[in-house]
Design a protein around this motif. Sequence first.
Motif, PDB file in Angstrom:
ATOM      1  N   SER A 210     -13.619  19.447 -13.139  1.00  0.00           N
ATOM      2  CA  SER A 210     -13.763  18.823 -11.788  1.00  0.00           C
ATOM      3  C   SER A 210     -12.662  19.190 -11.129  1.00  0.00           C
ATOM      4  O   SER A 210     -12.899  19.116  -9.897  1.00  0.00           O
ATOM      5  CB  SER A 210     -13.794  17.212 -12.132  1.00  0.00           C
TER       6      SER A 210
ATOM      7  N   ILE B 282     -13.498  20.301  -7.095  1.00  0.00           N
ATOM      8  CA  ILE B 282     -12.981  19.589  -6.017  1.00  0.00           C
ATOM      9  C   ILE B 282     -12.055  20.782  -5.529  1.00  0.00           C
ATOM     10  O   ILE B 282     -11.875  20.479  -4.111  1.00  0.00           O
ATOM     11  CB  ILE B 282     -12.204  18.338  -6.682  1.00  0.00           C
TER      12      ILE B 282
ATOM     13  N   SER C 184     -13.410  12.176  -6.688  1.00  0.00           N
ATOM     14  CA  SER C 184     -11.826  12.340  -7.169  1.00  0.00           C
ATOM     15  C   SER C 184     -12.042  12.975  -8.341  1.00  0.00           C
ATOM     16  O   SER C 184     -13.107  12.925  -9.151  1.00  0.00           O
ATOM     17  CB  SER C 184     -11.397  11.055  -7.377  1.00  0.00           C
ATOM     18  N   VAL C 185     -10.891  13.794  -8.747  1.00  0.00           N
ATOM     19  CA  VAL C 185     -10.756  14.610 -10.017  1.00  0.00           C
ATOM     20  C   VAL C 185     -11.028  13.461 -11.201  1.00  0.00           C
ATOM     21  O   VAL C 185     -10.111  12.502 -11.353  1.00  0.00           O
ATOM     22  CB  VAL C 185      -9.694  15.423 -10.118  1.00  0.00           C
TER      23      VAL C 185
ATOM     24  N   GLY D  43     -18.395  11.944  -8.866  1.00  0.00           N
ATOM     25  CA  GLY D  43     -18.038  13.324  -9.465  1.00  0.00           C
ATOM     26  C   GLY D  43     -19.298  14.133  -9.834  1.00  0.00           C
ATOM     27  O   GLY D  43     -18.966  15.476 -10.391  1.00  0.00           O
TER      28      GLY D  43
ATOM     29  N   TYR E 163      -9.757  11.175  -3.183  1.00  0.00           N
ATOM     30  CA  TYR E 163     -10.588  10.189  -2.455  1.00  0.00           C
ATOM     31  C   TYR E 163     -10.121   8.894  -2.365  1.00  0.00           C
ATOM     32  O   TYR E 163     -10.065   8.458  -3.436  1.00  0.00           O
ATOM     33  CB  TYR E 163     -12.026  10.754  -2.696  1.00  0.00           C
TER      34      TYR E 163
END
Lengths: 303, 590
Positions: free
Chosen positions: A258, A262, A275-276, B394, B507
Amino acid sequence: MQLFFNSVYLCVKKASVLLLSIFVFSSCEKEITIDLPESKKKVVVEGVIEQGKHPYVLLTRSSPYFAPIEDFINNLFITDAIVIVSDGIITDTMQGGLNMEIYKPNPVFAYSSDLITGEVGKTYYLTVIADGKTLTATTTIPQPVALDSLWFKEDLGAEDDSLGFVWAHLTDPDTIGNSYRWFSQIFGRQERLLPADGSVFNDKFINGQSFDFAYDPSYDPLAPEDTSGLPLFYFAVGDTVIVKFCTIDRVSYNFLNSLESIRFANGNPFASPASVFTNVVGDGLGGWCGYGASYDTIVLKLE
Amino acid sequence: MPANYGGRLASVLNISMKEGNSKKYQVDGGIGIISSRLTIQGPIKKDTASFIISGRRTYADILAKPFVNDTSPAKGSGYYFYDLNAKINYRLSDKDRIFLSGYFGRDVFLFKNNDNGFSAGIKWGNATTSLRWNHLYNDKLFVNTSLIFSDYQFEFSAGQQDFEGKFFSGIRDWNVKIDYNWLPDIRHNIKFGLNYIYHTFTPTSASARSGEVNFDLGKVARLYAHDAALYITDDFDVTEKLRINAGLRATYFEQIGPFDRYVKNENGVITDTVHYGGAESNNPLVKLILNGGINQSVQVYRNLEPRLSMRYTLGKTSSVKASFTMNYQYIHLASFASVSLPTDIWVPSSSLVKPQKGIQYAVGYFRNFFDNVLETSVEVYYKTMKNQVEYKDGALPGDNVLDNPDNNMTFGDGKAYGIELFIKKAKGKFTGWIGYTLARTTRTFPTLNFGQEFEAKYDRRHDVSVIASYDITDRLNVSAIFVYSTGNKLTVPIARYVYEGDLVSEYGERNGYRMPAYHRADLSITYKGKQRKHFQGSWNLSIYNVYSRQNPFFIYFDAHGTLADGTLRVTAKQVSLFPILPSITYNFKF
């Protein structure tokens, strides 16, 4: 430019960036000011433990998105944290200090332990007390899987036949869920081992298979502009390349995959705003990753 | 929404294609700077059979060419759109008519980077064919029987030297409809019928190869479903003042095999595969024959959808309307990105994805003024939506390959409410209308935004449209349009951090940022040439986006410089599609 692995992921990622460039090129674009909600600084854990080596941990702070870079850099490293590592039997408080090796040639502030050495099959526990928060993380070092062979092959599309990629042959064990990470270093051109672009993959598409794949050189985000004159995306005949090929556990894979997605998307509106994933428990970011590493060195020459 | 429509929570747009002229041949078209169109129609056999065929093509690709010169690395890139429409109708007898129609449209996006040999293409579009038989039993009862085939396809391909990858998705439907319309007496208009659709979904499949080596990305994963409905509705004058439209729709949805359900453990590793049997085919008939009609059922849903609306006339010039609608939607659209793209895929209801359920209440007051010259209305609505679909945080497009797409989705509820104001002047030299909507649309998902309610991507607080048209003379008309709507909601990065020497974004709250508003005005002047016996021409000058408003199409974040030497700078950039676009079109008809 990447080749082969997770080809489909990469394909989409790359295309979405291109799609962006098409839109940008065929339309008008302007810089705008965005009022973002206030974000609090979080602790970012970058911890590594490899078999036969001592663990190290970098602790940094996140910064509001549009904050000036000077503020970001000046407040980056956390130097007064308490960092504890344990293998379940031995527990050690890691010592913080300036480290010249991890990000050679850049000095960084890192915590390390001389008491603990990574062992295959073991689980390692990390506790960090920093900026008023307590964070924990767990990782394992899986059994390394060595590459069967490594070789150099020129890229037919390249300007001259001394340029190409490093190929490898891998036999994936017949168990589901093996995950890998690829690092490389070109002697003389790079001072440390670096993860390749799209460095992680798992056996979702290749479980139990024996196959060839290739990578282009890893890129150093901290390096000054390359003055070697050699194309950025190629290895060249005569280069000596060290490859570190690692197995990682599933949680580390989820984190690193991830992270790479990203990082690649990097504000691209066609990518999912996500988000990671982190394996740090508590209000923190980053990852604590165990590596089952195997090393190879090759001098690149045409077959 | 009356009970003869279904399958959607949102409204239905009823578009019917016009019939060809059965008396004489006619050609009309328009030649413009940005696009051209042409329609030809006429009799095949006078008063018995006629045809109409029309096509359009944009030349945004040709327009872009001057900006992409021969030496540019992007030479060969471009975008264009074209479509074709055709319809034939045939009168078998005074009581029987047959219609055959087809539609084919494609959008094509091409990108080439000649510097590194990378090329990518995106093509998407729809193809539809329908055959309809209209039969009149008597002047009180008629029936339409239709067979419709439709195919939506999306393909994305990219290649570089020896490497080639391809992504595709789509939905293909075979649809049979029988719709009766019965007018037993002057006070009733009864409609009843049935509808059956056989869906074939290709959610996301991929292929990739390098030189001679093909990667195992699994066989093309298709999903199959039966989708059926029975309905009855009566539009009924209870009294002179009260008119009621009451209806009931019974719906049935069944996902059938072949289907492989991948069962995952808590780490996301596929540990088991549950196989549902069935013959593989896109064609329902072939499938039925191949498989003796037995496809293993994966999941069945049955629902009743009551609909009720009424209009009460208060006087000569005013009325009140109220409605209650319950709908189920069995197919779902899921989007990865903040921008809607053709990469958004359709998936059927399954054991994981429950049918979406919508309940809407609406009340309105309608009143005309000045001898019906001015029409006005006020309407309020409240709607709840269950089982809305989003991707998990994700999720990546590649996750759908070798997996069930719904394994990567998450589910929640939605709510929408608002008030609509409308005023229209329908008569005279000056005509036009003004519409205003104040609304709010929210979502609540247990796994998104920490379970807190968030505003939906298309939550539009304000929406205004103004349309005005003035006939200066019989042959000269000017018209103007103004539209305004609150910007879309977006999830934006709020922080950044360093990992392995590289920058990573973090984010913020889901859809926590609102893009700037969209607004624009267009002007149009039409001058009709003199009416000649066999020819009518007209010139149209139009200006799109008169004040060249840079409306946000999307926003992205750009980083320049490097972290190591402290030169890094991050900026937000807004991309807008069309600036002011004047165009001249010559329309003709003969």
